[in-house]
Design a protein around this motif. Structure first.
Motif, PDB file in Angstrom:
ATOM      1  N   ARG A 204       6.837   2.699  -9.233  1.00  0.00           N
ATOM      2  CA  ARG A 204       5.597   3.267  -8.636  1.00  0.00           C
ATOM      3  C   ARG A 204       4.723   3.795  -9.962  1.00  0.00           C
ATOM      4  NH1 ARG A 204       5.669   4.012  -3.314  1.00  0.00           N
ATOM      5  NH2 ARG A 204       7.742   4.124  -2.477  1.00  0.00           N
ATOM      6  N   VAL A 214       0.300   0.480  -4.849  1.00  0.00           N
ATOM      7  CA  VAL A 214       1.624  -0.195  -4.313  1.00  0.00           C
ATOM      8  C   VAL A 214       1.569  -0.739  -2.903  1.00  0.00           C
ATOM      9  CG1 VAL A 214       3.795   0.195  -3.991  1.00  0.00           C
ATOM     10  CG2 VAL A 214       2.796   0.956  -6.198  1.00  0.00           C
ATOM     11  N   ASP A 215       1.767  -1.854  -2.650  1.00  0.00           N
ATOM     12  CA  ASP A 215       1.884  -2.583  -1.206  1.00  0.00           C
ATOM     13  C   ASP A 215       3.528  -2.235  -0.919  1.00  0.00           C
ATOM     14  OD1 ASP A 215       2.358  -3.770   1.154  1.00  0.00           O
ATOM     15  OD2 ASP A 215       1.473  -5.630   0.380  1.00  0.00           O
ATOM     16  N   GLU A 216       3.834  -1.235   0.129  1.00  0.00           N
ATOM     17  CA  GLU A 216       5.081  -0.787   0.477  1.00  0.00           C
ATOM     18  C   GLU A 216       5.874  -1.872   0.782  1.00  0.00           C
ATOM     19  OE1 GLU A 216       6.357   2.017  -0.158  1.00  0.00           O
ATOM     20  OE2 GLU A 216       4.483   3.045  -1.143  1.00  0.00           O
ATOM     21  N   ILE A 219       8.404  -3.519  -1.506  1.00  0.00           N
ATOM     22  CA  ILE A 219       9.677  -2.989  -1.870  1.00  0.00           C
ATOM     23  C   ILE A 219      10.812  -3.234  -1.054  1.00  0.00           C
ATOM     24  CG2 ILE A 219      10.731  -0.788  -2.760  1.00  0.00           C
ATOM     25  CD1 ILE A 219       7.945   0.399  -3.403  1.00  0.00           C
TER      26      ILE A 219
END
Lengths: 340, 340
Positions: A204, A214-216, A219
Motif C-alpha cells: 500500500r 490500490v484496487d483491493e 490483493i
C-alpha cells in the motif's frame, strides 16, 4: 545402546555397600555425604557402567538439554534453512533441537507449549498463528521456559527475531511500478501474522508514494498453500483487466503461481512480470529467472538460537529484545516485462 | 499455559484431607485406595485444576506419547513430505512427532537414540548413515523402543519402508539409452546407504542389459549437498568426452546440477539430457521441464507411522516387516536431447 538400562540404582547401592538414599544423594550432589561414601558410590557406578535414567534425573535437576522449535509446516524449505542454522548453534552448546509442526492452528500451538513445559524443554523458538489471540499471548508470556518468537512483533514481552517485510514489499512493488506496472496482483498469506500484514502495508505504501490507487481485488491473502496460490493466481489472470505484474509475497508459493501462469497459456517475462517474496532454487534457476526478495535466514536462525541460549543460561528477567533483519531485492529477468 | 503448575500434589492432598502417598496412589491407579479417598482426591484435582507433571508421571507409566523421526538434514524438501504424512497419522493417534537431524553422522545418530530412550520416546523413524556399521546396528536392534527404518534394507531384524530405487534407476537410465545416449553421467549419494547403492546397481544393470560398458569415471558418488552436485557436474562437463546425458540420482540435487550446466554455457534439452532422481517443483516447472523419478513419499510416511504405532500398541515380538514402494518415471522435455 544395547544394555543401557542394565545396572540399576539398587545394584549400585549393593555394590557400594550403602543405602539407596546415599546413592541418590551422591547423584544429586547433595553436600551431606561423607567423602568415603561418595568414593565407593562413584567406584560402583564406574564398575557397573550405571547410567542414570534421564527422566528420573531431570526431575531434580531440571536439565533436559532439549530445546524445541515449532514451525507452521515441515515442508516449507524456507523454514528449514533457519532451523538448520539454529540447530548448529544449539548443537555446539550441547543442546538437542527438536522440531514440531503446528499446522498454523492455535490449539496445536497451545498443546505443544503445554507438552514442552511438562517435558522440561529448556527453551522454545516459535511463530504464532494469530498474534492478536489473547489465550496464545498468555500462554507464551506465562510459559515456564524462555521463548523466542520468529517473525512476530505484537507480543512485546518476549524476545523476537524478524525480517523487515514491509521494506521488502516496498522494494518489490516500487521496482514493478518503476517498470510501468500500475496493476500489480499480490498473493500473500494470513494478515493475522506479522509477515503478511507488513507485506500488505509495504504494498500500500509503495502505491501511495507514487499516487496510484490500490484496487483491493488485486490483493489475494490467506495463500498458505500452493493449491491456494494456484487458485488465486488463476482468478487474477482470468479477470477482464488482469494485472500486468504479480508480487508473490507469500513464502514458497512461487510454484503454485507458476503453474497457474503456465495453465493460463501466458509466458513469464513476456506477458507478465513476477517478483517472488522469498528467494528459492526455482526463482534462481527458472527460465527466465525470477526476481526475489531475500534476507539472511541462517542469520535469523543463529540470532534466535543465541538469544534463547542467553535466556536459558541467565534466567534473570531483563528487557525483551527485538532483532529486525534487512530485506533486499535481487532483480532477475522475469520482472522485466513492462507494464501496459 | 498460564498457571499450569500452580497447584501441586501437596495442594491436592491438603484439600482432599489425605496423605501425599494417597494422592500418588490415586494418580497411579494403585488398587489399595478406598473409593472414598479416590473420590476426594479426584474432586480436589478437579477443583484445583491440578495437572500432573508429565516427567514425573512418565516415570511410572512410561507413556510420553512422543515419537521421533531422525532425518539426515532439515533442509531437504523431499524428506519433509514423508515426515508430514507420518505426522498426520501420529497426530490422529494422539502422538506428537518430534523431528531431529543427524547430519548423516554416526555419533549423532547414536546420541539421539540414547537421548530418545532416556526420555522415553515411544517409537522412532530413522535412516542410518552407514548400514554396515556394527555399533549402529547393535544400537538399533537393542533400542528399548520400536524403530522403523526409512529407505534402509540391511538390518533385517527391524521394520523397514523403502522405495525400489534400483528399478527406478533402471527406468531412468534405460530411457536415456533408448534415446541414443551411451555416455550417461550419474550424480549419486553415499553408497554406504541403500538408496545410492541400489541406484548404482540399477545404472549398471541397465547398461549391462544393453551391452554397454560402464565408464566408472561417469559415476560421481557422495553428492550429499548441492555444492558437491555442482562441483561433480562441472567436472563431468569439463571432460574431453563429456557425457551427453545426466542422471541426477541423488535426492534434491537438481539445483546444483542445473547451476553447473548454466555456468558451463550449455542448454538443457538441447546440449544435454537430464533425468532427475526425485521429482520436485524445479523439475516440473523448469524450462524445459525435467524428467524425474517419482514414488509416493506420503505413502512411505504413512506406512512407516502405521507400522510404528502397531509396534507401540502391541510390543509382542513378531517377524519384522518390509514394505517396498514402486518407483515410476515421469518423462518430460529435458530428457529429449538425443545422444551422439
Amino acid at each position: 545402546m544395547a544394555g543401557i538400562r542394565k545396572a540399576t540404582i539398587r545394584d549400585v547401592a549393593a555394590r557400594a555397600g550403602v543405602a539407596l538414599g546415599t546413592v541418590s544423594r551422591v547423584l544429586n550432589e547433595h553436600p551431606s555425604v561423607t567423602p568415603q561414601a561418595r568414593r565407593s558410590v562413584q567406584d560402583a557406578i564406574a564398575a557397573l557402567g550405571y547410567q542414570r535414567d534421564a527422566v528420573a534425573g531431570s526431575l531434580r535437576n531440571a536439565r533436559t538439554r532439549m530445546v524445541a522449535c515449532a514451525i507452521r509446516d515441515f515442508d516449507i524449505p524456507a523454514f528449514a534453512s533457519y532451523v538448520k542454522a539454529a540447530e548448529e548453534v544449539f548443537r555446539r552448546a550441547g543442546y538437542t533441537l527438536l522440531l514440531a509442526s503446528t499446522s498454523n492452528e492455535k490449539d496445536v500451538e497451545l498443546a505443544l507449549l503445554r507438552g514442552f513445559a511438562q517435558r522440561r524443554v529448556e527453551g522454545v523458538m516459535m511463530t504464532m498463528s494469530d498474534e492478536a489471540d489473547a489465550e496464545l499471548a498468555a500462554a507464551i508470556a506465562g510459559a515456564p521456559m524462555p521463548i523466542v518468537l520468529i517473525d512476530r512483533e505484537l507480543l512485546q514481552n518476549v524476545d523476537r527475531v524478524m525480517a523487515d517485510h514491509q521494506a521488502g514489499a516496498g522494494l518489490a512493488v516500487g521496482h514493478l511500478i518503476s517498470l510501468g506496472h500500475a496493476r500489480i496482483g499480490m498473493i500473500v498469506g494470513d494478515p493475522a501474522a506479522y509477515p503478511s500484514r507488513s507485506r500488505i502495508a509495504g504494498y500500500r505504501h509503495a502505491h501511495a508514494r507514487r499516487g496510484i490507487a490500490v484496487d483491493e481485488a488485486l490483493i489475494r491473502d490467506h495463500a498458505l498453500s500452493n493449491e491456494i496460490a494456484f487458485r488465486e493466481t488463476c482468478a487474477l489472470l482470468a479477470a477482464a483487466d488482469r494485472p500486468t505484474a504479480l508480487f508473490v509475497a507469500a513464502v514458497d508459493m512461487l510454484p503454485g503461481t507458476l503453474r497457474a501462469i503456465r495453465s493460463s497459456g501466458l509466458e513469464v517475462g513476456r506477458d507478465i512480470a513476477i517478483v517472488a517474496g522469498s528467494d528459492s532454487d526455482l526463482a534462481e534457476l527458472g527460465v527466465p529467472p525470477v526476481s526475489a526478495l531475500s534476507w539472511d535466514r541462517a542469520e535469523m536462525g543463529r540470532h534466535a538460537a543465541e538469544m534463547l541460549l542467553e535466556r536459558i543460561r541467565d534466567p534473570q528477567p531483563r528487557a525483551p529484545r527485538c532483532v529486525r533483519l534487512p530485506v533486499s531485492l535481487i532483480v532477475r529477468g522475469a520482472s522485466a516485462a513492462t507494464g501496459g
